[in-house]
Enzyme design. Structure first.
Site, PDB file in Angstrom:
ATOM      1  N   LYS A 297      -4.540   0.482  -6.338  1.00 16.60           N
ATOM      2  CA  LYS A 297      -4.154  -0.934  -6.485  1.00 16.60           C
ATOM      3  C   LYS A 297      -4.941  -1.565  -7.642  1.00 16.60           C
ATOM      4  O   LYS A 297      -5.195  -0.899  -8.627  1.00 16.60           O
ATOM      5  CB  LYS A 297      -4.384  -1.682  -5.162  1.00 16.60           C
ATOM      6  CG  LYS A 297      -3.778  -0.968  -3.967  1.00 16.60           C
ATOM      7  CD  LYS A 297      -3.757  -1.836  -2.752  1.00 16.60           C
ATOM      8  CE  LYS A 297      -3.305  -1.015  -1.554  1.00 16.60           C
ATOM      9  NZ  LYS A 297      -2.828  -1.824  -0.468  1.00 16.60           N
TER      10      LYS A 297
ATOM     11  N   GLY B 211      -3.251  -2.064   4.657  1.00 15.45           N
ATOM     12  CA  GLY B 211      -4.505  -2.783   4.454  1.00 15.45           C
ATOM     13  C   GLY B 211      -4.931  -3.630   5.641  1.00 15.45           C
ATOM     14  O   GLY B 211      -5.816  -4.469   5.522  1.00 15.45           O
TER      15      GLY B 211
END
Ligand code: PEP
Length: 254
Positions: A11, A174
């Site tokens: 990310k 997440g």
């Protein structure tokens, strides 16, 4: 038999120096993965791709997290496929839920990118997955079916075989709240059924990963499910020790 694949999605994390340090420390774990017949890769940010590619064990896949389908032109802020190829990149993640949410990436836009990647002999990793609301409404399957059918529309069987799919329920990304092995396997088996409907027997060769709070402690469990061919991992892929433990978990799941 489909080969297992572990892909770390970094990310928007790591400076080039941090990414280089990871790359330099990864040589043995990549060899270990290869020795256990596991494909392994990392997906750094655009600015880190070149340094990771130059410093990591060449047997490690290095993937971008997005691309533009046009070769060049007035597309401010975008990066094209020839630019990625020029720094040795031949894998690209597309349609990640964060890009769908924050950048308006649609399955239709992913379809154009997937076609452009395949025309350039590159590997798209196409992400799909539903929100908590859709999951709780019991509409997961119809939602991902639409994402798969639109994202992979008009591909030939030969091209479809080269695509990797990642099923990532948004509510598990997440959050530390992973989907159970049963939920992941059920949805992934369903996705394989959709692929069978679209591309026939080729569906048996397409790798489908699970993603969403995969950690060293739970990775082996997912890998023991017959339709789950690997993992797309965010948080737990960032540190070399944790990434190594993920590889070991996959190796020991066999
Ligand atoms: C992801 O980024 O694709 C992902 C699954 O993240 P995490 O493993 O942190 O849930």
């Amino acid at each position: 038999m489909r080969k297992k694949l572990l892909l770390g999605n970094w990310k928007m994390n790591k400076t080039p120096a941090e990414a280089k340090a990871f790359a330099l420390s990864a040589s043995e774990m990549v060899e270990y993965a290869v020795a256990h017949n596991i494909d392994v890769g990392v997906a750094p940010t655009f600015v880190c791709l070149q340094t990771v590619k130059e410093n990591i064990n060449p047997k490690c896949i290095v993937s971008a997290q997005n691309c533009n389908e046009h070769d060049h032109g007035a597309y401010t802020g975008e990066v094209s496929i020839p630019m990625l190829k020029a720094v040795g990149i031949d894998w690209v993640i597309l349609g990640h839920s964060e890009r769908r949410e924050y950048n308006g990436e649609t399955s239709k836009a992913c379809n154009a990118k997937i076609k452009a990647l395949l025309a350039n002999e590159m590997t798209p990793v196409y992400c799909c997955g539903e929100s908590l609301e859709t999951f709780e409404a019991g509409k997961t399957k119809e939602f991902v079916e639409e994402q798969i059918k639109t994202g992979l529309a008009d591909l030939t069987k030969e091209d479809a075989e080269k695509v990797v799919i990642a099923y990532e329920p948004i509510w598990a990304i997440g959050t530390g709240k992973s989907a159970s092995k049963e939920i992941a396997e059920d949805t992934i088996a369903f996705i394989r059924g959709v692929l069978r409907e679209m591309f026939g027997e080729v569906a048996e060769k397409i790798r489908i990963l699970y993603g969403g709070s995969v950690k060293p402690v739970n990775v082996a469990e997912y890998m023991s499910a017959p339709d789950i061919d690997g993992a797309l991992v965010g948080g737990a892929s960032l540190e070399p020790d944790s990434f190594k433990a993920l590889i070991e978990g996959i190796a020991n799941s066999k």
